[in-house]
Design a protein around this motif. Structure first.
Motif, short mmCIF file in Angstrom:
data_model
loop_
_atom_site.label_atom_id
_atom_site.label_comp_id
_atom_site.label_asym_id
_atom_site.label_seq_id
_atom_site.Cartn_x
_atom_site.Cartn_y
_atom_site.Cartn_z
N PRO A 145 0.84 -1.20 0.00
CA PRO A 145 0.00 0.00 0.00
C PRO A 145 0.87 1.25 0.00
O PRO A 145 2.08 1.19 0.25
CB PRO A 145 -0.79 -0.13 1.31
N GLU A 146 0.25 2.41 -0.24
CA GLU A 146 1.01 3.64 -0.42
C GLU A 146 1.85 4.01 0.80
O GLU A 146 2.96 4.53 0.66
CB GLU A 146 0.06 4.80 -0.74
N THR A 171 1.31 -2.75 9.58
CA THR A 171 0.59 -3.38 8.48
C THR A 171 1.27 -4.68 8.06
O THR A 171 2.50 -4.71 7.93
CB THR A 171 0.55 -2.44 7.25
N VAL A 172 0.48 -5.71 7.86
CA VAL A 172 1.00 -6.94 7.26
C VAL A 172 0.72 -6.87 5.77
O VAL A 172 -0.44 -6.80 5.34
CB VAL A 172 0.34 -8.19 7.86
N VAL A 173 1.78 -6.84 4.98
CA VAL A 173 1.66 -6.79 3.52
C VAL A 173 1.74 -8.21 2.99
O VAL A 173 2.70 -8.95 3.30
CB VAL A 173 2.79 -5.93 2.90
N ARG A 174 0.76 -8.62 2.23
CA ARG A 174 0.74 -9.96 1.64
C ARG A 174 0.71 -9.84 0.12
O ARG A 174 -0.07 -9.05 -0.42
CB ARG A 174 -0.47 -10.76 2.13
N GLY A 175 1.55 -10.63 -0.54
CA GLY A 175 1.60 -10.60 -1.98
C GLY A 175 1.04 -11.86 -2.62
O GLY A 175 0.63 -12.80 -1.93
N LYS A 176 1.06 -11.87 -3.92
CA LYS A 176 0.61 -13.05 -4.68
C LYS A 176 1.75 -14.07 -4.85
O LYS A 176 1.49 -15.23 -5.15
CB LYS A 176 0.10 -12.63 -6.04
N THR A 177 2.98 -13.62 -4.66
CA THR A 177 4.13 -14.51 -4.83
C THR A 177 4.11 -15.62 -3.78
O THR A 177 3.87 -15.36 -2.60
CB THR A 177 5.45 -13.73 -4.71
N LYS A 178 4.37 -16.83 -4.22
CA LYS A 178 4.50 -17.97 -3.31
C LYS A 178 5.98 -18.36 -3.25
O LYS A 178 6.71 -18.24 -4.24
CB LYS A 178 3.68 -19.16 -3.80
N TYR A 179 6.38 -18.84 -2.06
CA TYR A 179 7.75 -19.28 -1.88
C TYR A 179 7.78 -20.72 -1.37
O TYR A 179 6.84 -21.20 -0.73
CB TYR A 179 8.48 -18.39 -0.87
N VAL A 180 8.91 -21.37 -1.64
CA VAL A 180 9.17 -22.71 -1.14
C VAL A 180 10.40 -22.63 -0.24
O VAL A 180 11.45 -22.13 -0.66
CB VAL A 180 9.42 -23.71 -2.28
#
Length: 635
Positions: free
Chosen positions: A559-560, A602-611
């Motif tokens: 977010p901004e 703030t907890v920022v969550r993305g679309k990227t997945k990690y292993v």
């Protein structure tokens, strides 16, 4: 003090110098030493054996002190002798907070407080036995006599004259050194549970000792006569039956936007807790409490005391402590500091292992954390955040923390599954006989005492004289690793799982930091067991892929009001054809918490997945879009 005839007979036929007593040198056996000391001082043999088991599991540890300055099977403490040199586990320039959005912290503790009588029990044992402190530290038989004398002393102080094992509850509780009722009771309860259950094992110096199970009804009412303070559990989050208190770390603001020593949060509602991180404190109990109550210092959730397993909680599980040197791991973990301050210390007490295991079982169940080495990790398994921080990361609890025994206490022992076709190995050497030739415990280049370890050393070829592997994060010049105690360039630890790369005779190769690492693994005395699970390998068409130290979101997710955090690869790559054991698959997260005022956290969550993979000695992350996940079984 008059010696019994039994002890005199044992002493006449045996040599007891710590550091390699064999059966030939001790014809009547260690069992006879315990029996003679118990008879001389009027201590029930079962009680003496059980107390010793809870201190050291009857081991001699090659004459080295514990991390809490205790010597020998009875853990007689001599804090002055054990701290003749400086601390070594805490080498490195790690920023405990590990958030590159904020200025780095470089806290350094002051001199430890070594004044506690509990850290000098060898002196009282010397007065009671007439044996000098040096001999009580180094002579197994005299060390056991010293422990028996201390127990008898505590019994006399209580004015109790019973001969039944249950009559010694108060003396055992006093032997723990605990200052509060719950911890003293927890220690004594473990001792008498050991009397009831029995024990039978071969010690680290080859002596078989047995405690025959026996019914016992301990006189727990004696606890009230010890004059200990009542345990104030307060807000502590601990299981029942564990001596635990709430000693909160301060959350304070001190001007110009600066504050300490942790961050408020609301886990697990805002972020799942995935890890429990095992540390050692590098200073004494009292100094540790002084440090964690300093708002300008750093923090962790729990501290565990070595002598008796007492637990203090400082930061709630919902909040984020500054403890692991990697902000992503901090925001997803709970940190446990285990008292360890002796400069020459190499081992941890059974009392602390048991308390720690009880606490971890409780936390893992509460927060749904799997009991495996992908989630229960050492500080030494936490990755650097970006290339510049890799080299300075800390390496506690070190190669002498007994992970196999710890996981047995957790109820999750490391067992093999299948054959080499399963495709993974779980590192599992025999702790007592696995003795890597480390250097630098006391001085650079000097051999460390020979003692059991959970570490297995990797080589570039299947032969013992082949060079070690290279870790370019620790050695940017590409030079091979060394056997220095803190250098884990080419070292794996018990419980860690790796993908099988090749086998030749008695040697096994695994994928490690982009290289094949060979270790001796004969079927007659294996140092690893076969395992099955998922492996990650680069997608078809990719020559190599980047490796990361944190699972941060893509730029578009922010977010901004939250500055974008760079997704920066580490200096390593994962090449096509290589396979690495998968620990977990996770989304991308960043916890923005750089102000004392929590309203904009703030907890920022993305679309990227990690292993998460077991990449080297430390864990690492790869982008899920870069890899295929496959069953580890070989075709």
């Amino acid at each position: 003090m008059r010696r019994s005839a039994a002890l005199a007979a044992v002493l006449a036929t045996a040599s007891f110098a710590v550091g390699g007593v064999d059966a030939a040198a001790e014809p009547q056996g260690r069992q006879a030493v315990y029996a003679a000391a118990a008879a001389e001082f009027g201590v029930p043999e079962s009680v003496l054996l059980a107390v010793s088991y809870l201190e050291s599991r009857w081991n001699t540890n090659s004459g080295t002190p514990s991390t809490a300055a205790g010597y020998g099977p009875m853990h007689l403490t001599d804090v002055v002798e054990a701290n003749a040199g400086g601390s070594h586990h805490d080498e490195g320039t790690e920023d405990p907070r590990g958030d590159t959005a904020r200025p780095a912290l470089r806290p350094r503790p002051g001199a430890p407080d070594l004044s506690s009588p509990a850290l000098r029990t060898v002196e009282l044992a010397s007065e009671l036995t007439g044996v000098d402190s040096a001999r009580l530290r180094s002579d197994v038989a005299q060390n056991i006599r010293g422990g028996a004398a201390l127990l008898a002393h505590h019994q006399r102080a209580l004015g109790v004259h019973g001969t039944d094992a249950g009559d010694w509850y108060g003396a055992v509780a006093r032997y723990s050194g605990a200052g509060d009722t719950a911890t003293a009771a927890a220690f004594a309860d473990e001792v008498f549970a050991t009397v009831a259950a029995g024990a039978d094992r071969v010690t680290d110096d080859g002596q078989r000792v047995r405690l025959v199970p026996q019914a016992v009804t301990p006189d727990t009412a004696q606890l009230r006569r010890l004059g200990l303070r009542e345990t104030e559990r307060g807000e502590a989050e601990c299981p029942r039956g564990l001596g635990c208190e709430w000693l909160p770390a301060p959350y304070e603001e001190f001007g110009e936007g600066d504050y300490g020593n942790h961050d408020k949060a609301n886990r697990p509602h805002t972020q799942k807790i995935d890890y429990i991180v095992i540390h050692d404190t590098e200073t004494t109990w009292q100094t540790t409490l002084d440090l964690v109550s300093d708002p300008t210092y750093v923090s962790w959730q729990y501290t565990l005391r070595s002598a008796d397993g007492h637990v203090a909680q400082h930061v709630k599980a919902k909040d984020v402590a500054w403890q692991a040197g990697n902000w992503y791991i901090n925001s997803k973990s709970i940190g446990l500091e285990h008292e360890g301050f002796a400069a020459q210390g190499t081992w941890y007490t059974e009392a602390m292992y048991r308390s720690s295991a009880k606490l971890v079982r409780y936390l893992a169940a509460k927060h749904h954390i799997p009991l495996d080495r992908a989630h229960i990790i050492g500080h030494d398994n936490v990755p650097g955040t970006i290339p510049s921080t890799v080299r300075g990361m800390h390496w506690d609890p070190g190669p002498y923390w007994d992970w196999a025994h710890y996981f047995e206490l957790l109820g999750a022992p490391f067992r093999g599954v299948g054959t080499p076709r399963a495709g993974l190995v779980t590192i599992r050497p025999d702790f007592d006989t696995n003795r890597p030739a480390f250097t630098g415990c006391d001085a650079a280049g000097q051999p460390c005492p020979s003692r059991g370890s959970t570490s297995v050393i990797l080589h570039t070829e299947p032969r013992p004289d082949a060079p070690l592997l290279t870790d370019i994060g620790l050695r940017p010049d590409g030079s091979p690793g060394t056997m220095h105690i803190s250098d884990h360039s080419s070292r794996v630890e018990t419980g860690q799982r790796y993908a099988l790369a090749e086998r030749r005779g008695d040697w096994t190769a695994i994928w490690y930091l982009g290289q094949k690492g060979w270790f001796h693994n004969p079927s007659r005395a294996p140092t690893a067991v076969w395992s099955f699970g998922l492996v990650a390998t680069p997608k078809r068409g990719l020559a190599s892929i980047p490796v990361y130290g944190r699972a941060y979101p893509e730029a578009a997710a922010y977010p901004e009001h939250v500055p974008v955090q760079a997704v920066t690869p580490l200096q390593y790559t994962l090449a096509a054809g290589q396979r690495y054991a998968v620990g977990l698959v996770t989304g991308s997260e960043y916890y923005w918490a750089v102000t004392y005022d929590t309203t904009n956290h703030t907890v920022v969550r993305g679309k990227t997945k990690y292993v998460q993979i077991q990449f080297g000695h430390r864990i690492a992350f790869v982008n899920a879009a870069d890899v295929d996940l496959r069953p580890s079984a070989l075709p």
